[in-house]
Every structure is written in structure tokens, then in C-alpha cells.
Design a protein around this motif. Structure first.
Motif, PDB file in Angstrom:
ATOM      1  N   ARG A 120       0.845  -1.211  -0.037  1.00 53.21           N
ATOM      2  CA  ARG A 120      -0.022  -0.049   0.075  1.00 53.21           C
ATOM      3  C   ARG A 120       0.885   1.311   0.179  1.00 53.21           C
ATOM      4  O   ARG A 120       1.449   1.540   1.131  1.00 53.21           O
ATOM      5  N   TYR A 122       0.734   4.401   0.414  1.00 51.91           N
ATOM      6  CA  TYR A 122       0.129   5.366   1.691  1.00 51.91           C
ATOM      7  C   TYR A 122       0.698   4.993   2.807  1.00 51.91           C
ATOM      8  O   TYR A 122       1.362   5.724   3.492  1.00 51.91           O
ATOM      9  N   VAL A 123       0.679   3.644   2.957  1.00 50.56           N
ATOM     10  CA  VAL A 123       1.593   2.964   4.014  1.00 50.56           C
ATOM     11  C   VAL A 123       2.826   2.919   4.051  1.00 50.56           C
ATOM     12  O   VAL A 123       3.623   3.281   5.046  1.00 50.56           O
ATOM     13  N   THR A 124       3.627   2.733   2.677  1.00 51.62           N
ATOM     14  CA  THR A 124       4.842   2.735   2.830  1.00 51.62           C
ATOM     15  C   THR A 124       5.476   4.149   2.989  1.00 51.62           C
ATOM     16  O   THR A 124       6.512   4.275   3.592  1.00 51.62           O
ATOM     17  N   VAL A 125       4.803   5.217   2.243  1.00 53.49           N
ATOM     18  CA  VAL A 125       5.175   6.429   2.515  1.00 53.49           C
ATOM     19  C   VAL A 125       5.176   6.949   3.953  1.00 53.49           C
ATOM     20  O   VAL A 125       6.261   7.568   4.467  1.00 53.49           O
ATOM     21  N   GLY A 126       4.149   6.600   4.748  1.00 58.19           N
ATOM     22  CA  GLY A 126       4.060   7.047   6.151  1.00 58.19           C
ATOM     23  C   GLY A 126       5.222   6.357   7.041  1.00 58.19           C
ATOM     24  O   GLY A 126       5.857   6.739   7.993  1.00 58.19           O
ATOM     25  N   ALA A 129       8.479   7.668   6.441  1.00 58.65           N
ATOM     26  CA  ALA A 129       8.477   9.200   7.579  1.00 58.65           C
ATOM     27  C   ALA A 129       8.723   8.632   8.756  1.00 58.65           C
ATOM     28  O   ALA A 129       9.729   9.462   9.511  1.00 58.65           O
ATOM     29  N   LEU A 165       7.379  13.678   3.331  1.00 61.38           N
ATOM     30  CA  LEU A 165       6.723  12.357   3.286  1.00 61.38           C
ATOM     31  C   LEU A 165       5.250  12.188   4.213  1.00 61.38           C
ATOM     32  O   LEU A 165       4.328  11.499   3.736  1.00 61.38           O
ATOM     33  N   GLY A 166       5.300  12.781   5.179  1.00 59.82           N
ATOM     34  CA  GLY A 166       4.188  12.934   6.312  1.00 59.82           C
ATOM     35  C   GLY A 166       3.087  13.627   5.705  1.00 59.82           C
ATOM     36  O   GLY A 166       1.781  12.929   5.539  1.00 59.82           O
ATOM     37  N   HIS A 169       1.811  11.211   2.772  1.00 57.12           N
ATOM     38  CA  HIS A 169       0.813  10.397   3.498  1.00 57.12           C
ATOM     39  C   HIS A 169      -0.259  10.591   3.514  1.00 57.12           C
ATOM     40  O   HIS A 169      -1.302   9.544   3.289  1.00 57.12           O
ATOM     41  N   MET A 172      -2.418  10.978   0.082  1.00 60.44           N
ATOM     42  CA  MET A 172      -2.712   9.679  -0.367  1.00 60.44           C
ATOM     43  C   MET A 172      -3.662   8.923   0.358  1.00 60.44           C
ATOM     44  O   MET A 172      -4.355   8.034  -0.174  1.00 60.44           O
ATOM     45  N   LEU A 173      -3.849   9.192   1.659  1.00 59.62           N
ATOM     46  CA  LEU A 173      -4.681   8.458   2.595  1.00 59.62           C
ATOM     47  C   LEU A 173      -6.189   8.669   2.331  1.00 59.62           C
ATOM     48  O   LEU A 173      -7.038   7.983   2.457  1.00 59.62           O
TER      49      LEU A 173
END
Length: 205
Positions: A120, A122-126, A129, A165-166, A169, A172-173
Motif C-alpha cells: 500500500r 500510502y502506508v509505505t510512505v508513512g 517518514a 513524506l508525512g 502520506h 494519499m490516505l
């Protein structure tokens, strides 16, 4: 003395009399309130999601607040440096709580957690971060500042990437177009842009 300094002087005199440690006490209140509200039905039909979202959003607020410290000193003459460590550490712990709520209360299944991080975006990006913030929190002490020397400042510049990145995230979420996460991203990019003159000056040197 410039007009900026004359206006900032009384503010800085007041700030010098205020210790930074009460920020940790104040910063502990919102998560406790949120947890109690979740237990008592004050967060709606899905309290876990509400806690998860709110902790993440509060963490973004604190990251943005930490990014305001340098521009406030440069452009307004207001010195908030002694509060930056407390703000940064609170931001990290809010991100940590955000992650733990997702990990322990939301997903719970280890294999699903690993799959979400890998598949996922958005999970990878979060998660990326969050990983960037770990060494920053671990070195937010006087011993690390002395030990790392000039490298400490370079290490802590990773907060810029973590902030972007936050916000990404968050963008994208959310489902569909919502203005709020884009406002956070614009605020972060604007605060980073204010640092460009100093960065260019150092490059020329």
C-alpha cells in the motif's frame, strides 16, 4: 536596533523566562484525552480510526511548528530555539502513537501489517517518514550534539524529508480530493522555501 529587533525584544525577553519542560506535560494531555474519549464513546462509531487519524494530524501540526522556528528567528527576530527539541520530540511520539494505534488496535495481524507496508503506497510512505524520525529522536540530546559535531545538523535535516513524506502520506490516505492535506503540504513546502536563501549562501561559500 532595527524595527524588527525592537518589536521582537519584549517577546524574546518573555520567552527567556519560560522553561521548555512544561511543553512535555502539555503535550501529554491530548493523547490521554483522546484515549479516554475513545474508551468512553466520544469518538464515534470507529474510535480506533478516529484516534489513528487525530494522532497523525497532530503530529503534522507539531512537525510544521518545529519548521517554523528557524524562519521565525530569521524573518521576525523571535527566538524559539530552546523549544524546538521539545516540539520535535513530541512530534516523534505522536507519530509513534499514530503508528502503534494502527499496528496494535487496527491491523493487529503481523502478516497483514508487513503486506500493507510493502503493497500500500500510502502506508509505505508513512512508514518511511516514521523511520526517518527515529534517528532524529534518538539524537535529540546534548550528548549526541557534542558527539556528532557538525554532522548532527546534517542528520537533523532529514526532518525536511520526513515532513514532506508525512504530508504526502496524508494526501494519499484521504479519499477523493480534500483541501486539508494539501494545505499541510503547502505549509511545509513554503517553510522549506524560506530556508533557500541561507542554503544558497552556504553553497556560494
Amino acid at each position: 536596533m532595527s524595527l524588527k529587533d525592537r518589536l521582537a525584544q519584549p517577546v524574546n525577553q518573555t520567552l527567556r523566562r519560560i522553561p521548555s519542560w512544561p511543553l512535555y506535560i502539555v503535550g501529554a494531555i491530548p493523547p490521554v484525552w483522546l484515549f479516554v474519549a475513545g474508551l468512553t464513546g466520544g469518538l464515534g462509531v470507529d474510535p480506533v480510526k478516529a484516534m489513528e487519524h487525530q494522532m497523525g494530524e497532530w503530529a503534522l501540526w507539531l512537525i510544521i511548528a518545529s519548521l517554523c522556528v528557524t524562519p521565525a528567528r530569521r524573518y521576525l527576530g523571535i527566538n524559539l530555539i530552546k523549544f524546538r527539541r521539545a516540539i520535535g520530540l513530541l512530534a516523534f511520539f505522536y507519530v509513534l502513537f499514530h503508528f502503534l494505534i494502527w499496528l496494535v488496535l487496527d491491523v493487529q495481524i503481523v502478516s497483514q501489517i508487513l503486506a500493507d507496508i510493502a503493497k500500500r503506497p500510502y502506508v509505505t510512505v508513512g512508514f518511511a517518514a516514521f523511520l526517518l524520525l527515529i534517528p532524529l529522536a534518538a539524537t535529540s540530546n546534548n550528548w549526541s550534539v557534542r558527539k556528532l559535531g557538525p554532522g548532527w545538523r546534517k542528520l537533523h535535516q532529514m526532518v525536511y524529508a520526513a515532513a514532506i513524506l508525512g504530508a504526502l502520506h496524508f494526501i494519499m490516505l484521504v479519499k477523493g480530493f480534500q483541501l486539508e492535506p494539501y494545505i499541510y503540504m503547502a505549509a511545509i513546502l513554503g517553510l522549506l522555501a524560506l530556508r533557500l536563501p541561507d542554503w544558497l549562501k552556504r553553497r556560494r561559500r
